[in-house]
Design a protein around this motif. Structure first.
Motif, mmCIF file in Angstrom:
data_model
loop_
_atom_site.group_PDB
_atom_site.id
_atom_site.type_symbol
_atom_site.label_atom_id
_atom_site.label_comp_id
_atom_site.label_asym_id
_atom_site.label_seq_id
_atom_site.Cartn_x
_atom_site.Cartn_y
_atom_site.Cartn_z
ATOM 1 N N TYR A 163 3.179 3.966 -3.479
ATOM 2 C CA TYR A 163 4.122 3.275 -4.363
ATOM 3 C C TYR A 163 5.541 3.320 -3.791
ATOM 4 O O TYR A 163 6.260 2.313 -3.815
ATOM 5 C CB TYR A 163 4.096 3.921 -5.752
ATOM 6 C CG TYR A 163 4.827 3.120 -6.802
ATOM 7 C CD1 TYR A 163 4.269 1.963 -7.333
ATOM 8 C CD2 TYR A 163 6.077 3.509 -7.261
ATOM 9 C CE1 TYR A 163 4.941 1.214 -8.286
ATOM 10 C CE2 TYR A 163 6.756 2.767 -8.211
ATOM 11 C CZ TYR A 163 6.180 1.624 -8.722
ATOM 12 O OH TYR A 163 6.854 0.874 -9.657
ATOM 13 N N ASP A 217 5.619 -0.485 -2.705
ATOM 14 C CA ASP A 217 6.169 -1.146 -3.885
ATOM 15 C C ASP A 217 7.685 -1.030 -3.941
ATOM 16 O O ASP A 217 8.376 -2.007 -4.236
ATOM 17 C CB ASP A 217 5.554 -0.557 -5.160
ATOM 18 C CG ASP A 217 4.091 -0.913 -5.319
ATOM 19 O OD1 ASP A 217 3.797 -1.902 -5.998
ATOM 20 O OD2 ASP A 217 3.240 -0.226 -4.735
ATOM 21 N N ASN A 246 -2.949 -0.715 -5.596
ATOM 22 C CA ASN A 246 -2.520 -1.391 -6.813
ATOM 23 C C ASN A 246 -2.363 -0.295 -7.857
ATOM 24 O O ASN A 246 -3.342 0.231 -8.389
ATOM 25 C CB ASN A 246 -3.569 -2.418 -7.246
ATOM 26 C CG ASN A 246 -3.142 -3.207 -8.475
ATOM 27 O OD1 ASN A 246 -2.622 -2.658 -9.441
ATOM 28 N ND2 ASN A 246 -3.376 -4.514 -8.442
ATOM 29 N N ARG A 279 -3.978 -0.688 -11.333
ATOM 30 C CA ARG A 279 -5.442 -0.600 -11.211
ATOM 31 C C ARG A 279 -5.872 0.855 -11.058
ATOM 32 O O ARG A 279 -6.875 1.279 -11.642
ATOM 33 C CB ARG A 279 -5.913 -1.424 -10.018
ATOM 34 C CG ARG A 279 -7.413 -1.373 -9.792
ATOM 35 C CD ARG A 279 -7.820 -2.103 -8.531
ATOM 36 N NE ARG A 279 -9.260 -2.023 -8.306
ATOM 37 C CZ ARG A 279 -9.873 -2.491 -7.227
ATOM 38 N NH1 ARG A 279 -9.162 -3.082 -6.268
ATOM 39 N NH2 ARG A 279 -11.171 -2.378 -7.097
ATOM 40 N N GLN A 280 -5.128 1.619 -10.260
ATOM 41 C CA GLN A 280 -5.419 3.037 -10.099
ATOM 42 C C GLN A 280 -5.317 3.768 -11.434
ATOM 43 O O GLN A 280 -6.129 4.633 -11.756
ATOM 44 C CB GLN A 280 -4.432 3.658 -9.111
ATOM 45 C CG GLN A 280 -4.538 3.128 -7.695
ATOM 46 C CD GLN A 280 -5.668 3.776 -6.920
ATOM 47 O OE1 GLN A 280 -5.755 4.984 -6.831
ATOM 48 N NE2 GLN A 280 -6.538 2.963 -6.360
ATOM 49 N N PRO A 292 4.492 -6.614 -10.798
ATOM 50 C CA PRO A 292 3.848 -7.409 -9.738
ATOM 51 C C PRO A 292 2.749 -8.305 -10.305
ATOM 52 O O PRO A 292 2.076 -7.954 -11.273
ATOM 53 C CB PRO A 292 3.253 -6.335 -8.813
ATOM 54 C CG PRO A 292 4.028 -5.095 -9.113
ATOM 55 C CD PRO A 292 4.373 -5.175 -10.568
ATOM 56 N N GLU A 293 2.582 -9.444 -9.680
ATOM 57 C CA GLU A 293 1.569 -10.394 -10.141
ATOM 58 C C GLU A 293 0.167 -9.794 -10.026
ATOM 59 O O GLU A 293 -0.726 -10.118 -10.824
ATOM 60 C CB GLU A 293 1.664 -11.685 -9.311
ATOM 61 C CG GLU A 293 0.852 -12.840 -9.856
ATOM 62 C CD GLU A 293 1.319 -13.264 -11.243
ATOM 63 O OE1 GLU A 293 0.452 -13.703 -12.043
ATOM 64 O OE2 GLU A 293 2.527 -13.179 -11.531
ATOM 65 N N THR A 294 -0.031 -8.910 -9.051
ATOM 66 C CA THR A 294 -1.350 -8.309 -8.853
ATOM 67 C C THR A 294 -1.741 -7.363 -9.986
ATOM 68 O O THR A 294 -2.893 -6.943 -10.077
ATOM 69 C CB THR A 294 -1.388 -7.529 -7.525
ATOM 70 O OG1 THR A 294 -0.312 -6.577 -7.503
ATOM 71 C CG2 THR A 294 -1.246 -8.480 -6.346
ATOM 72 N N TRP A 295 -0.782 -7.021 -10.845
ATOM 73 C CA TRP A 295 -1.093 -6.141 -11.977
ATOM 74 C C TRP A 295 -1.645 -6.910 -13.168
ATOM 75 O O TRP A 295 -2.179 -6.300 -14.104
ATOM 76 C CB TRP A 295 0.162 -5.390 -12.429
ATOM 77 C CG TRP A 295 0.642 -4.350 -11.462
ATOM 78 C CD1 TRP A 295 0.207 -4.127 -10.191
ATOM 79 C CD2 TRP A 295 1.686 -3.402 -11.707
ATOM 80 N NE1 TRP A 295 0.913 -3.110 -9.613
ATOM 81 C CE2 TRP A 295 1.824 -2.645 -10.519
ATOM 82 C CE3 TRP A 295 2.513 -3.142 -12.797
ATOM 83 C CZ2 TRP A 295 2.765 -1.623 -10.412
ATOM 84 C CZ3 TRP A 295 3.448 -2.131 -12.693
ATOM 85 C CH2 TRP A 295 3.576 -1.363 -11.511
ATOM 86 N N TYR A 348 -4.858 -6.123 -15.045
ATOM 87 C CA TYR A 348 -4.992 -4.774 -15.600
ATOM 88 C C TYR A 348 -4.025 -4.517 -16.755
ATOM 89 O O TYR A 348 -3.939 -3.397 -17.256
ATOM 90 C CB TYR A 348 -4.786 -3.752 -14.488
ATOM 91 C CG TYR A 348 -5.674 -4.039 -13.304
ATOM 92 C CD1 TYR A 348 -7.025 -3.757 -13.332
ATOM 93 C CD2 TYR A 348 -5.134 -4.650 -12.155
ATOM 94 C CE1 TYR A 348 -7.846 -4.076 -12.265
ATOM 95 C CE2 TYR A 348 -5.951 -4.961 -11.079
ATOM 96 C CZ TYR A 348 -7.305 -4.669 -11.143
ATOM 97 O OH TYR A 348 -8.117 -4.981 -10.084
#
Length: 325
Positions: A212, A216, A261, A264-265, A314-317, A320
């Protein structure tokens, strides 16, 4: 690379039994006797008595006797090593991993003794995922030690052992907030507060907070490694800096660096947000489904909790996030 190191080592390695402690030591050098004096107390060193932290994943004592006792308990008395489905990725409790690293780091426990005792355990009870994981942990430890022997001070440079690759080198207020456990992402903050309070952190937690910070927050990985160096009770130069360089993508492994991510983790390894509730008391009374995502709360409510708001989602989150979001 680690894979080559492991393959070559396992083809020819024999772990010999550790030698017994000598019955007596050679005499002290001439004049040394006059220099002997009692070890200073904690108060003489300007320190108070250590306080226990009930929530710590490392509730053990230091010293050789404690290390030997932990080795016996974990390999022979505890059922943890036979429950191969429950691995080192758990965040709460003392039995999800061996916890040998602090004793190994300060020389209270020999890696050769651990390896020999592990082989004895496997000979009697059989090999499983948990025993193999412990063995691989010992190999990783040796790999990083030999990496440091081979590359020396290059391991501590911004580009690591890959001089042609550039890792993030900026340092700003986000690094300070990461250190304090005030990033606004609860799982990262919970891990950082456990580290500050106890000097210990799970393997999963270490990888998460390092990834992170590097990927990140785009901060200089060396400052994260230095923070770990200052706080970890199992600090070893090779393992600490080798792992950080590996995650930053500047180690000898060809991977670019391990990007997690983070949300996700959180969902995978703290699904009921128990770990977050344990280390972040300000979020403990939030509904379970919101403890990992307090940044979705109204600003006034977040201010009342005295918890920082995450700067960017972030868009990838998105997959979740709570469905209502």
């Amino acid at each position: 690379m680690y894979s080559q190191f492991r393959e070559r080592l396992e083809q020819r390695l024999q772990v010999f039994q550790p030698q017994a402690a000598p019955s007596r030591l050679p005499p002290l050098p001439e004049g040394a006797e006059a220099l002997r004096q009692a070890l200073p107390s904690l108060s003489q060193l300007g320190l108070g008595e250590p306080l226990s932290v009930p929530a710590s994943a490392f509730p053990f004592y230091g010293g050789e006797a404690a290390g030997q006792a932990r080795l016996r308990d974990y390999l022979w008395a505890s059922p943890a090593l036979r429950h191969s489905g429950e691995g080192r990725d758990r965040l709460i409790g003392s039995e999800y991993s061996s916890k040998f690293s602090p004793w190994l780091a300060n020389g209270s426990l020999s890696p050769r003794r651990v390896a020999a005792e592990l082989r004895r355990h496997e000979a009697q009870a059989g090999r499983n995922d948990a025993t193999q994981s412990l063995w691989l942990g010992l190999l990783w430890r040796d790999f990083f030690r030999w990496t440091l022997v081979r590359h020396g001070s290059a391991l501590f440079r911004a580009g690591g052992v890959k001089a042609t690759r550039r890792a993030p080198s900026q340092l700003d207020g986000r690094f300070r907030r990461w250190c304090l456990g005030r990033t606004g992402l609860p799982l990262v903050d919970a891990n950082m507060r456990e580290l500050a309070a106890t000097g210990y952190l799970s393997n999963r937690g270490r990888q998460l907070v390092a990834s992170y910070l590097i990927h990140d927050l785009q901060q200089d990985w060396r400052h994260g490694a230095a923070w770990f160096e200052e706080h970890l009770i199992d600090y070893e130069p090779a393992s600490n800096w080798g792992n950080w360089a590996y995650l930053a993508g500047v180690a000898s492994d060809p991977q670019r660096g391990r990007l997690f991510n983070a949300l996700r983790q959180a969902r995978a390894y703290d699904p009921d947000a128990a770990y977050v509730g344990l280390w972040l008391p300000e979020l403990r009374h939030l509904p379970q489904q919101l403890r990992h995502t307090p940044f979705l709360l109204p600003q006034l409510q977040l201010q009342a909790l005295n918890y920082p708001r995450l700067e960017q989602i972030p868009e990838t989150w998105r997959p979740y996030l709570p469905r209502a979001a």
